[in-house]
Design a protein around this motif. Structure first.
Motif, short mmCIF file in Angstrom:
data_model
loop_
_atom_site.label_atom_id
_atom_site.label_comp_id
_atom_site.label_asym_id
_atom_site.label_seq_id
_atom_site.Cartn_x
_atom_site.Cartn_y
_atom_site.Cartn_z
N GLY A 1 0.81 -1.21 0.00
CA GLY A 1 0.00 0.00 0.00
C GLY A 1 0.85 1.26 0.00
N ARG A 2 1.93 1.25 0.78
CA ARG A 2 2.82 2.42 0.81
C ARG A 2 3.48 2.63 -0.54
NH1 ARG A 2 4.07 0.52 6.12
NH2 ARG A 2 5.87 -0.62 5.28
N ARG A 3 3.91 1.53 -1.18
CA ARG A 3 4.54 1.66 -2.50
C ARG A 3 3.56 2.18 -3.53
NH1 ARG A 3 6.83 -3.36 -0.96
NH2 ARG A 3 5.28 -4.48 -2.22
N ALA A 4 2.31 1.67 -3.47
CA ALA A 4 1.30 2.15 -4.41
C ALA A 4 1.02 3.64 -4.20
CB ALA A 4 0.01 1.34 -4.24
N GLY A 5 0.94 4.07 -2.95
CA GLY A 5 0.72 5.49 -2.67
C GLY A 5 1.88 6.33 -3.15
N LEU A 6 3.11 5.83 -2.98
CA LEU A 6 4.27 6.58 -3.45
C LEU A 6 4.28 6.70 -4.97
CD1 LEU A 6 6.95 7.97 -2.83
CD2 LEU A 6 8.06 5.71 -2.90
#
Length: 439
Positions: free
Chosen positions: A171-176
């Motif tokens: 999720g963090r990678r997708a948000g980034l």
């Protein structure tokens, strides 16, 4: 027996016979025979001629409005690629037949095609969604369930903790990635928001023109699907201008600005919820452990359902329905796209519907695509397109091409017509009245 009862009985008989013939041929040959449609049209004409012996101006005036609206709706659905020509013609004729079988439907005027569409697409969507859920279980969850069963309860907490950490990192990678993409291409975000606002404006204008009736939040989902098709068909800028013109026209005719603004907010919330729902589905499909990812998404959504659906038509209901609708619509689209088959190029024939993968491969050859596939018809490949595709695939040395598995839709259109006559309204309004909610 009075003349009116004779005409109503004849309408049921003609409609039932036509439905039987159409459904049978559509199931066997994926074609609706024009001969049956011509006979149905003659039966409809005969019914209106017989009723002219006891001319009632209001009935013919209202019937003319509903007939014109049904014609426009059927042609629009054909032009947008939602239906092939045969399905569109069947829908138009059944809309013209319905007031003969139930005269009270004529009073619906331009709402009549909306009633028929809701009664057609709601049962069809329920069945497709159920089939999509079974497909999702069979292709994405079943093997994982077996693995978890073999693991046992003792090791599950440790396994779930690891997968939970992986999902948080995902999720963090997708948000980034999303933040970087928006930073590099801010115009893309602005264009997407403009499209969402255009859809919300069109929905608010529709609800206002319908004097507050729009079938509720579930009809909004169908409206969004059609609007998305219209936007892709006519272009984003044309759709935005049309939505703005509709709002401006209603405001100039005296529609309260506060009312338009309130409805615009609800539709915008619904549209953004749909986008979030489809994003949630993409997150689940990209996860290694889909059970835990699905729990992340489905758990809060199901838990909030009693609260959101119990609200008195406020923003909670629209937001929840948008999230659920976006997730369900995305799942149905994935199911329909993947439910296909492959054929060698020499077996490509007219009426086959190319899959998205085949169309994407064709689009890479810009000259060939522009010459032969400028438009892809919902009826499938034309004879010229099939011949061109066989030659193109042979020159490229392709061993197989993929196609979508089509399903006959005439039965759903006939079911929608029958439900409209029996209920005298759409399923949503009938359901609301049954539980005491009304419209």
């Amino acid at each position: 027996m009075s003349l009116e009862l004779c005409v109503r009985a004849g309408a049921w008989a003609v409609g039932g016979a036509a439905a039987f013939a159409v459904i049978r041929q559509d199931s066997l040959r994926r074609r609706i025979p024009n001969a049956v449609l011509r006979l149905l049209a003659l039966g409809i004409l005969a019914g209106y001629v017989l009723l002219s012996a006891r001319f009632v101006a209001a009935f013919y005036r209202d019937g003319a409005l509903s007939a014109g609206a049904s014609l426009l709706a059927g042609v629009a659905l054909w032009r947008l690629g939602v239906w092939p020509a045969g399905d569109a013609k069947l829908f138009i004729l059944l809309a013209w037949l319905a007031p003969l079988a139930e005269p009270a439907l004529a009073a619906q005027r331009w709402r009549l095609p909306l009633v028929l569409l809701l009664n057609t697409f709601i049962p069809a969507a329920a069945v497709i969604l159920a089939a999509g859920g079974f497909w999702f279980w069979h292709t994405r969850l079943r093997h994982g369930a077996g693995f978890l069963g073999q693991m046992g309860l003792c090791r599950f907490p440790e396994y779930a903790a690891k997968r939970h950490a992986e999902l948080k990192a995902q999720g963090r990678r997708a948000g980034l990635r999303l933040r970087v993409a928006l930073t590099r291409r801010p115009g893309r975000l602005a264009s997407s928001l403009a499209d969402q606002c255009a859809m919300a404006g069109a929905g608010a204008a529709f609800m206002t023109a319908a004097h507050g009736w729009a079938g509720g939040v579930w009809a909004a989902l169908i409206f969004c699907v059609f609007w998305d098709g219209a936007r892709r068909s006519v272009g984003a800028w044309t759709a935005r201008l049309a939505a703005g013109a509709a709002v401006a026209c209603l405001w100039s005719l005296g529609a309260p600005a506060a009312e338009l603004g309130s409805r615009f907010g609800l539709w915008l919330l619904f549209s953004l919820g749909m986008a979030a729902g489809r994003g949630a589905l993409s997150f689940v499909m990209g996860a290694r452990e889909k059970f835990i990812a699905l729990a992340w998404v489905a758990g809060p959504l199901l838990a909030a359902a009693p609260w959101a659906l119990g609200a008195a038509g406020g923003w909670e209901r629209w937001a929840w329905a948008g999230l659920f609708g976006g997730f369900a619509w995305g799942l149905a689209l994935l199911f329909l796209e993947e439910d296909g088959f492959i054929l060698p190029p020499d077996r490509v024939t007219p009426s086959l519907v190319p899959s998205p993968a085949t169309l994407a491969a064709v689009a890479e050859d810009a000259e060939f695509s522009e010459r032969h596939f400028r438009r892809v018809y919902p009826d499938g490949l034309t004879s010229r397109q099939a011949a061109a595709l066989r030659g193109w695939a042979g020159r490229r040395g392709l061993a197989h091409l993929s196609f979508r598995r089509t399903r006959p839709f005439a039965a759903w259109i006939c079911l929608g017509g029958g439900l409209s006559v029996l209920l005298g309204r759409d399923l949503l309004s009938a359901g609301a009245a049954l539980v005491g909610g009304g419209r």
